[in-house]
Write an enzyme that holds these catalytic residues in place. Sequence first.
Site, PDB file in Angstrom:
ATOM      1  N   TYR A 291      -0.946  -2.609  -9.890  1.00  0.00           N
ATOM      2  CA  TYR A 291      -0.388  -3.291  -8.638  1.00  0.00           C
ATOM      3  C   TYR A 291      -0.863  -2.601  -7.520  1.00  0.00           C
ATOM      4  O   TYR A 291      -0.620  -1.648  -6.616  1.00  0.00           O
ATOM      5  CB  TYR A 291       1.106  -3.034  -8.347  1.00  0.00           C
ATOM      6  CG  TYR A 291       1.766  -3.788  -7.068  1.00  0.00           C
ATOM      7  CD1 TYR A 291       2.026  -5.326  -7.574  1.00  0.00           C
ATOM      8  CD2 TYR A 291       2.106  -3.407  -6.105  1.00  0.00           C
ATOM      9  CE1 TYR A 291       2.510  -5.981  -6.360  1.00  0.00           C
ATOM     10  CE2 TYR A 291       2.580  -4.171  -4.973  1.00  0.00           C
ATOM     11  CZ  TYR A 291       2.718  -5.506  -5.114  1.00  0.00           C
ATOM     12  OH  TYR A 291       3.715  -6.330  -4.349  1.00  0.00           O
ATOM     13  N   TYR A 341      -3.293 -12.076  -2.872  1.00  0.00           N
ATOM     14  CA  TYR A 341      -1.973 -11.489  -3.180  1.00  0.00           C
ATOM     15  C   TYR A 341      -0.812 -12.431  -3.546  1.00  0.00           C
ATOM     16  O   TYR A 341      -0.488 -13.334  -2.845  1.00  0.00           O
ATOM     17  CB  TYR A 341      -1.560 -10.660  -1.655  1.00  0.00           C
ATOM     18  CG  TYR A 341      -0.410 -10.058  -1.967  1.00  0.00           C
ATOM     19  CD1 TYR A 341      -0.192  -8.557  -2.455  1.00  0.00           C
ATOM     20  CD2 TYR A 341       1.033 -10.344  -1.278  1.00  0.00           C
ATOM     21  CE1 TYR A 341       0.907  -7.726  -2.639  1.00  0.00           C
ATOM     22  CE2 TYR A 341       2.220  -9.361  -1.495  1.00  0.00           C
ATOM     23  CZ  TYR A 341       1.882  -8.146  -1.881  1.00  0.00           C
ATOM     24  OH  TYR A 341       3.080  -7.349  -2.368  1.00  0.00           O
TER      25      TYR A 341
END
Lengths: 409, 157
Positions: A291, A341
């Site tokens: 992440y 994103y």
Amino acid sequence: MGALTDKYCIVGVGETPHLRPSNRTTLSMACEAVRNAMADAGLKPSDIDGMTSYQAADSTTSGHVATALGLRLNYCLDILGGGSSTEALVAHAIGLIEAGYAKTIVCFRSMNGRSGRRMGGQIPGGPIPAVNAEGDNQFNMGWGWTTPAQRFGMSAMRYLRDTGCTTKAFAEIAVAHRYHASLNPKAIHRSPITIDDHQRSRWVVKPFRLLDCCQETDVAAAIIVTSRERAYDLRHPPVFIMGGYARTMTESPQWNYSRPVLHYVAGNYGWKRAFGMAGITHRDVDFISCYDAFTFTTLIQLEANGFCRAGEAGEFVKGGRLQIDHELPSNLSGGHLSEGYTHGVQMVIENVRQLRHRADDACPDWREGKHSYDRSAGCRQLRKAKICCGMAWGWENMGSCLVLRGMAA
Amino acid sequence: MAVTIDYSKLRILPDPDTREWWEAARQHRYLVRQCKRCGHKWFPPNIPACDKCTAMEISWFETAGKGVIHSYVVVVQPIVGAFVSSVPYVVAIIELDDCKEADGTVTRVAGVLTNAEAEVAIGLPCTVLFEETNDPKIVMPRWRISGEADDTWKFSE
């Protein structure tokens, strides 16, 4: 190996383009992403009987998407979630199918992360209305400490002090992920960068520069999970779920800066279970995803999930180790730093495509499943892509990971 | 004085869990939460139960408002309107001197520093001060570096 190992599979993935702005609703984007994932799997609306999603009060719901697409659900659930929720919802889907609540479940995330509600504050450059600081925000927004960059920056600063690592290690991650994005036609930023480019980019919040921060975009993405038996009949070879976890830290299940080590995260407590369930060691992992909301979060996930020892990630990533054709390729789509994103979903999607040997890169032949493995020709398919570890979120309140394998492994 | 915060653009809204904390700040007292059962202390004060023993019978501990900088960030790009004219400013996490517990837990608090970026370093002692704002109901605790230390660490660009 765990009783659930390889019993469930990811069979469909789909998304919308990363845009800023999308000029669309989150409902419209979610419908397209789910429809793309169904098409990818070769499933009809009547084949889907479960749906889950996560959001930060910024999206649409399973009920809306199912209604629009004509899905009839036996199970649906929308949670408030963040960056580790993708892997958590995939794990949740396994439990639901195991318990008989549904047979085939789609997990989605849809967000106008750039043009809509942005995390941690107001829109820079736009009109600045008065803002209310309520609840938690009384004690962070009140002193100008709200954004994820500002809050991860606090952990990062302490990390640099505790380990002797420098921001050159951050640069290694930005460079590796950007290189992968340069091979990805879907990525927002495709121009390769150097360590120097990173070190010269402007400050956002010290210790983070612009090239340490992810690309906020408008996007929706979806993942379909079903049982091994069903998976074999579908369009692509199944990707097997070997193991995973989704959990908090032992000491501190929620944002708590009194926890003993400011840069310890939930992964420290989860990976042994995930790897034990999968029956693998770190040496079996061909590539990873992490992440990468910030470059730094990649470092702590590598440590937390046991790829290197605490405090050693800065050394570990040096010399392009995370780049394709090196020891441990990371975020092969370019990740949040360069592709866009999706709040955690795109890493799982990329891992699935890599394990199918169907990376949707610029390689001319990939649609026939053939790859040149020639990086200069735009190919980002890994030659050896059998097992991957996808790690999510770099904070104490929740961490998760999924160990996946393709048919060949 | 590096930081000028425009509280006409940022309304702090105290709630039943935090009203007493803000009221104490108006009286220039810095509180942290304390558990009536086990004595554990914590911050921020809106957390309504003890994370060590789960008790919801909780009270306050008035600290002397002195501590050591545990970490910090320098905000260069503001994202909340009230801080646009303040950048660059420093936000720090501070370990309170008088909130050390027998098991090693130290209560840490967060706050904005009045000192400039050039002066801040991990390990430096600092002290709370209370500043009136243009919201008459809100007095904002800030922190200022108040001494020197041997073992300090500063971010090097």
